[in-house]
Design a protein around this motif. Structure first.
Motif, PDB file in Angstrom:
ATOM      1  N   THR A  90     -49.796  -6.184   5.341  1.00  0.00           N
ATOM      2  CA  THR A  90     -50.986  -6.916   4.912  1.00  0.00           C
ATOM      3  C   THR A  90     -51.337  -8.017   5.908  1.00  0.00           C
ATOM      4  OG1 THR A  90     -51.997  -8.090   3.062  1.00  0.00           O
ATOM      5  CG2 THR A  90     -49.666  -8.487   3.428  1.00  0.00           C
TER       6      THR A  90
ATOM      7  N   LYS B 268     -49.407 -13.350   4.085  1.00  0.00           N
ATOM      8  CA  LYS B 268     -48.240 -13.357   3.207  1.00  0.00           C
ATOM      9  C   LYS B 268     -48.648 -13.655   1.766  1.00  0.00           C
ATOM     10  CE  LYS B 268     -45.018 -15.084   6.679  1.00  0.00           C
ATOM     11  NZ  LYS B 268     -44.177 -16.213   7.088  1.00  0.00           N
ATOM     12  N   TYR B 269     -49.547 -14.629   1.601  1.00  0.00           N
ATOM     13  CA  TYR B 269     -49.968 -15.070   0.266  1.00  0.00           C
ATOM     14  C   TYR B 269     -51.489 -15.084   0.189  1.00  0.00           C
ATOM     15  CZ  TYR B 269     -45.185 -16.738   0.314  1.00  0.00           C
ATOM     16  OH  TYR B 269     -43.831 -16.805   0.427  1.00  0.00           O
ATOM     17  N   TRP B 270     -51.995 -14.655  -0.952  1.00  0.00           N
ATOM     18  CA  TRP B 270     -53.430 -14.656  -1.202  1.00  0.00           C
ATOM     19  C   TRP B 270     -53.675 -15.596  -2.380  1.00  0.00           C
ATOM     20  CZ3 TRP B 270     -56.780 -11.691   1.802  1.00  0.00           C
ATOM     21  CH2 TRP B 270     -56.149 -10.831   2.700  1.00  0.00           C
ATOM     22  N   MET B 271     -54.462 -16.626  -2.153  1.00  0.00           N
ATOM     23  CA  MET B 271     -54.769 -17.598  -3.207  1.00  0.00           C
ATOM     24  C   MET B 271     -56.275 -17.589  -3.440  1.00  0.00           C
ATOM     25  SD  MET B 271     -52.291 -20.758  -2.097  1.00  0.00           S
ATOM     26  CE  MET B 271     -52.500 -21.687  -3.610  1.00  0.00           C
TER      27      MET B 271
ATOM     28  N   ASP C 152     -46.936 -22.387  -8.967  1.00  0.00           N
ATOM     29  CA  ASP C 152     -48.277 -21.884  -8.659  1.00  0.00           C
ATOM     30  C   ASP C 152     -49.246 -23.010  -8.333  1.00  0.00           C
ATOM     31  OD1 ASP C 152     -50.192 -19.917  -8.217  1.00  0.00           O
ATOM     32  OD2 ASP C 152     -50.796 -19.851 -10.323  1.00  0.00           O
TER      33      ASP C 152
ATOM     34  N   ASP D 103     -50.396 -17.048   7.060  1.00  0.00           N
ATOM     35  CA  ASP D 103     -49.463 -17.381   5.980  1.00  0.00           C
ATOM     36  C   ASP D 103     -50.177 -17.354   4.633  1.00  0.00           C
ATOM     37  OD1 ASP D 103     -47.141 -17.700   7.490  1.00  0.00           O
ATOM     38  OD2 ASP D 103     -47.607 -19.781   7.955  1.00  0.00           O
ATOM     39  N   ILE D 104     -51.291 -18.088   4.539  1.00  0.00           N
ATOM     40  CA  ILE D 104     -52.042 -18.163   3.280  1.00  0.00           C
ATOM     41  C   ILE D 104     -53.502 -17.842   3.569  1.00  0.00           C
ATOM     42  CG2 ILE D 104     -52.808 -19.618   1.376  1.00  0.00           C
ATOM     43  CD1 ILE D 104     -50.331 -21.375   1.887  1.00  0.00           C
ATOM     44  N   GLN D 105     -54.021 -16.845   2.884  1.00  0.00           N
ATOM     45  CA  GLN D 105     -55.441 -16.504   2.960  1.00  0.00           C
ATOM     46  C   GLN D 105     -56.038 -16.881   1.619  1.00  0.00           C
ATOM     47  OE1 GLN D 105     -57.975 -15.982   4.633  1.00  0.00           O
ATOM     48  NE2 GLN D 105     -58.800 -13.924   4.588  1.00  0.00           N
ATOM     49  N   GLY D 106     -57.104 -17.623   1.637  1.00  0.00           N
ATOM     50  CA  GLY D 106     -57.686 -18.061   0.383  1.00  0.00           C
ATOM     51  C   GLY D 106     -59.181 -17.888   0.351  1.00  0.00           C
TER      52      GLY D 106
ATOM     53  N   ARG E 133     -56.980 -21.856  -9.881  1.00  0.00           N
ATOM     54  CA  ARG E 133     -57.567 -20.549 -10.198  1.00  0.00           C
ATOM     55  C   ARG E 133     -58.588 -20.620 -11.329  1.00  0.00           C
ATOM     56  NH1 ARG E 133     -53.368 -17.185 -12.014  1.00  0.00           N
ATOM     57  NH2 ARG E 133     -51.863 -18.815 -11.660  1.00  0.00           N
TER      58      ARG E 133
ATOM     59  N   THR F 239     -47.099 -10.793   9.523  1.00  0.00           N
ATOM     60  CA  THR F 239     -48.489 -11.037   9.172  1.00  0.00           C
ATOM     61  C   THR F 239     -49.013 -12.124  10.106  1.00  0.00           C
ATOM     62  OG1 THR F 239     -47.857 -12.734   7.583  1.00  0.00           O
ATOM     63  CG2 THR F 239     -48.113 -10.507   6.726  1.00  0.00           C
TER      64      THR F 239
END
Length: 175
Positions: free
Chosen positions: A60, A63-66, A169, A33-36, A108, A30
């Motif tokens: 995708t 790697k991580y969706w926040m 989290d 790393d982190i998409q927010g 969140r 990917t």
């Protein structure tokens, strides 16, 4: 260029820019790393980015969706376009008090800004800075007088609890 002919829509534009400028190290990786972003971006924006990246790369985009909860003010989502906005540069309080205010809620969860709510965290930040100063003064005195200050076992337990909260989290409210 991967942008192609014509003007792409918002979703494909973000995907194309990420792929162009955040090139992965290998073809199976990917590029982020982190998409927010705000919880209001999950659908359709981020779902479209995922779909486009899967079609193009077979993986995708991130790697991580926040997705953070929305910051509310005046009963609505804080929004420049609606004129409901508070700029950090316009706050007259210590910026760390505002940071504490935003970290007091799980990322969140939505949070509502009011001057009164911020005042609570101004007071909390002042308490934290007083305790911090007192602790470091004590440790400095112990180092100078005794020569070998020891770390309190309760402090180590608190530190481990902080790390556990962050590993769960990114739970800043519990941390």
């Amino acid at each position: 260029s991967i942008h192609g002919v014509g003007r792409p829509g918002w979703h494909i534009e973000c995907t194309a820019i990420a792929l162009e400028y955040l090139e992965p190290l290998d073809s199976d990786a990917t590029c982020i790393d982190i998409q927010g972003g705000g919880s209001d971006l999950i659908f359709p924006h981020h779902e479209n980015e995922i779909a486009q990246s899967m079609v193009l790369n077979n993986h995708t985009l991130a790697k991580y969706w926040m997705h953070n909860g929305l910051l509310n003010i005046g009963g609505n989502k804080m929004s420049k376009s609606e004129g409901e906005v508070v700029l950090v540069k316009d706050l007259t309080v210590d910026p760390n008090a505002f940071r504490l205010f935003t970290l007091s809620t799980h990322y969140r969860s939505p949070i509502t800004y009011t001057d009164e709510a911020l005042d609570v965290y101004v007071n909390e930040w002042e308490k934290i800075t007083r305790v911090y100063s007192a602790i470091f003064l004590k440790l400095d005195l112990e180092d100078n007088l005794v020569g070998n200050s020891k770390i309190d076992p309760d402090l180590l337990v608190a530190y481990k609890e902080l790390l556990n909260a962050m590993d769960n989290d990114f739970n800043t409210a519990n941390a």
